[in-house]
Write an enzyme that holds these catalytic residues in place. Structure first.
Site, mmCIF file in Angstrom:
data_model
loop_
_atom_site.group_PDB
_atom_site.id
_atom_site.type_symbol
_atom_site.label_atom_id
_atom_site.label_comp_id
_atom_site.label_asym_id
_atom_site.label_seq_id
_atom_site.Cartn_x
_atom_site.Cartn_y
_atom_site.Cartn_z
ATOM 1 N N LYS A 166 17.035 -19.808 11.903
ATOM 2 C CA LYS A 166 17.198 -19.320 10.869
ATOM 3 C C LYS A 166 16.610 -17.890 10.475
ATOM 4 O O LYS A 166 16.073 -17.097 10.961
ATOM 5 C CB LYS A 166 16.908 -20.137 9.730
ATOM 6 C CG LYS A 166 18.212 -19.931 8.563
ATOM 7 C CD LYS A 166 18.935 -21.339 8.430
ATOM 8 C CE LYS A 166 20.319 -21.065 7.261
ATOM 9 N NZ LYS A 166 21.257 -21.714 7.491
HETATM 10 P P1 NAD Z 1 28.504 -19.551 -1.037
HETATM 11 O O1 NAD Z 1 27.114 -18.738 -1.528
HETATM 12 O O2 NAD Z 1 29.474 -19.443 -0.762
HETATM 13 O O3 NAD Z 1 28.624 -19.877 -2.275
HETATM 14 C C1 NAD Z 1 27.224 -20.807 -3.299
HETATM 15 C C2 NAD Z 1 27.612 -21.901 -4.122
HETATM 16 O O4 NAD Z 1 26.906 -22.113 -4.959
HETATM 17 C C3 NAD Z 1 28.986 -20.908 -5.463
HETATM 18 O O5 NAD Z 1 29.902 -20.552 -6.340
HETATM 19 C C4 NAD Z 1 27.393 -20.080 -6.548
HETATM 20 O O6 NAD Z 1 28.025 -19.888 -7.664
HETATM 21 C C5 NAD Z 1 26.961 -22.180 -7.013
HETATM 22 N N1 NAD Z 1 25.619 -21.712 -6.484
HETATM 23 C C6 NAD Z 1 24.390 -20.965 -7.188
HETATM 24 N N2 NAD Z 1 22.940 -21.528 -7.085
HETATM 25 C C7 NAD Z 1 23.796 -22.028 -8.896
HETATM 26 C C8 NAD Z 1 23.261 -23.497 -9.242
HETATM 27 N N3 NAD Z 1 22.072 -23.305 -9.947
HETATM 28 N N4 NAD Z 1 24.496 -24.625 -9.970
HETATM 29 C C9 NAD Z 1 25.425 -24.125 -9.510
HETATM 30 N N5 NAD Z 1 25.804 -23.335 -8.471
HETATM 31 C C10 NAD Z 1 24.944 -22.774 -8.257
HETATM 32 O O7 NAD Z 1 27.744 -20.484 -0.104
HETATM 33 P P2 NAD Z 1 28.009 -22.114 1.248
HETATM 34 O O8 NAD Z 1 28.016 -20.901 2.548
HETATM 35 O O9 NAD Z 1 29.238 -22.305 -0.082
HETATM 36 O O10 NAD Z 1 26.468 -23.009 1.413
HETATM 37 C C11 NAD Z 1 26.256 -23.545 -0.539
HETATM 38 C C12 NAD Z 1 25.113 -24.242 0.213
HETATM 39 O O11 NAD Z 1 25.759 -24.813 2.180
HETATM 40 C C13 NAD Z 1 23.776 -23.976 1.399
HETATM 41 O O12 NAD Z 1 23.059 -24.692 0.953
HETATM 42 C C14 NAD Z 1 23.680 -23.823 2.479
HETATM 43 O O13 NAD Z 1 23.242 -23.198 3.549
HETATM 44 C C15 NAD Z 1 25.297 -25.432 2.600
HETATM 45 N N6 NAD Z 1 25.658 -24.375 3.930
HETATM 46 C C16 NAD Z 1 26.638 -23.794 4.408
HETATM 47 C C17 NAD Z 1 27.378 -23.639 5.214
HETATM 48 C C18 NAD Z 1 28.551 -22.613 5.249
HETATM 49 O O14 NAD Z 1 29.079 -23.088 6.586
HETATM 50 N N7 NAD Z 1 28.540 -21.787 4.891
HETATM 51 C C19 NAD Z 1 27.603 -25.092 6.773
HETATM 52 C C20 NAD Z 1 26.142 -25.003 6.365
HETATM 53 C C21 NAD Z 1 25.294 -25.622 4.862
#
Ligand code: NAD
Length: 418
Positions: free
Chosen positions: A108
């Protein structure tokens, strides 16, 4: 309570790993090796800002395990990035790749920065200088980054271009999550949300939750949350609550996710969506519902709110949303938690497909990507649930046991080089 620093995510990861290792009677040497990352790199990243002044940012790349093949893991741009978080996320990638049986170890990266405060030019310079600083340890056969919170396909295009300039040839396989024209894979953007939907269906079937009657609450409306919600809605599953960093909304009869996506495209946040009630974002996690999908950030379900949770099933779209103490409370309550290292593995699975396609120079139709993804999610869910059942433990510890055992076998076969 808002973010990652409430608990040390590396310690949270170690608690689960140690529990799995103990139950597996893991070889002591392998246990010690896996308790520390293989490599931690900290870099200073000077950038000439738009005002002409130099600012120096701090970045990291951590490779947890290099034994399984190249390392794989995203790059996060966030003001809360810290070494404990990057180490935990790297280790989770090792376990995640192993749960779905991909030939990768975990890594990471991250930069301590609020990307929304940078101009496009500053963001590009930051990305290129960071890539140059970590160029010696990444590469298609070494370590393959991808997007994470705060980064996207555009950032990956800059990483790919910068690395390619360093090695003197176009090298699409150095990152995944790229634009299609640069060697991205069809289906990558939706892959994590699709995988979350896949495991929800398998878990509902296994634990007798009737999805035709179920009410779902989703925390986060970014890539993972919004895509999962879209899949639920399209399948006729009622999504009654959604939150984002700004606020939360609720409708007992279900929210129209198609209209909500259009609303968010114009207004950025979910609050104010016509017809929905505003609710407190933290209270939303404990609203009456059958399925809860945390898809935002770490440490959201803790010992403070776990006992109030009404859902029977939790599907972890985010990485590390549930603390170890909360896990214990939920287990006693009979709540099934499909852990992050399984539930959100759809993203890295299609990243693997992207890497394979780049190396073959032959690209698959979306239907083939989706079909292969669905098969892997199905098989992995059954393997994790069977392991948990066999050892009378939670799905999380079952998933860790499955993955740690696989990784340990590789270490045993390779031995310790002296
Ligand atoms: P992103 O930045 O696209 O979206 C994050 C969302 O969470 C946004 O809507 C934001 O407003 C919201 N958010 C942030 N803090 C918050 C809080 N305290 N309460 C409520 N909502 C909150 O990110 P993403 O790519 O959707 O990733 C989200 C999670 O999933 C992370 O933990 C990331 O590591 C994990 N993840 C993402 C992927 C991927 O392919 N994008 C794959 C595996 C895991």
């Amino acid at each position: 309570m808002s973010h990652a620093n409430v608990k040390d995510p590396w310690q949270e990861m170690l608690k689960r790993f140690n529990e799995a290792a103990r139950r597996l009677n893991l070889d002591e040497g392998v246990w010690k090796i896996l308790s520390e990352p293989d490599l931690e790199l900290k870099v200073s990243i000077p950038v000439v800002m738009d005002n002409g002044k130099v600012e120096v940012f701090t970045g990291y790349r951590v490779q947890h395990s290099r034994a399984m093949g190249p390392c794989k893991g995203g790059i996060r741009y966030d003001i809360n990035v810290n070494i404990a978080e990057v180490k935990a996320l790297a280790a989770w990638m090792t376990w995640k790749c192993s749960v779905v049986n991909l030939p990768f170890g975990g890594a990471k990266g991250g930069i301590i920065v609020d990307p929304t405060r940078l101009s496009m030019r500053e963001l590009e310079l930051l990305t290129r200088r960071y890539t140059a600083a970590i160029a010696a340890i990444i590469g298609p056969d070494r370590d393959v980054p991808a997007p994470d919170v705060g980064t996207n396909d555009k950032v990956m295009a800059w990483v790919m271009d910068t690395y390619s300039m360093h090695v003197g040839q176009s090298c699409p396989a150095v990152v995944t999550g790229k634009p299609l024209l640069l060697g991205g894979s069809r289906g990558r953007t939706d892959a994590t949300g699709r995988g979350v939907f896949d495991v929800l269906q398998h878990a509902a079937h296994r634990f007798n939750v009737d999805l035709r009657k179920a009410r779902v609450v989703v925390q986060g409306f970014g890539n993972v949350g919004a895509t999962s919600a879209r899949y639920f809605h399209d399948a006729g599953i009622k999504v009654v609550g959604i939150s984002d960093v700004r606020g939360a909304i609720y409708h007992p009869d279900g929210l129209d996710i198609t209209k909500l996506r259009e609303w968010v495209a114009k207004n950025k946040f979910v609050v104010g969506f016509p017809g929905a009630q505003p609710v407190d974002p933290m209270e939303m996690l404990t609203l009456p519902c059958d399925v809860l999908v945390p898809a935002a950030v770490e440490n959201q379900i803790t010992e403070e709110n776990a006992a109030q949770i009404k859902a029977k099933l939790i599907i972890e779209g985010a990485n590390g949303p549930t603390t170890d103490e909360a896990d214990k409370i939920l287990e006693k309550m009979g709540v099934q938690v499909v852990p992050d290292i399984l539930a959100n593995a759809g993203g890295v699975t299609v990243s693997y497909f992207e890497w394979v396609q780049d190396r073959m120079g032959f690209f698959w139709p979306e239907a083939e990507v989706n079909q292969r993804l669905d098969e892997i999610m199905h098989r992995s869910f059954q393997e994790v649930a069977d392991m948990a059942q066999k050892h009378q433990t939670s799905l999380r510890i079952g998933a860790y046991m499955l993955s740690v055992e696989r990784v340990a076998q590789v270490y045993k076969l390779r031995g310790v080089y002296a």
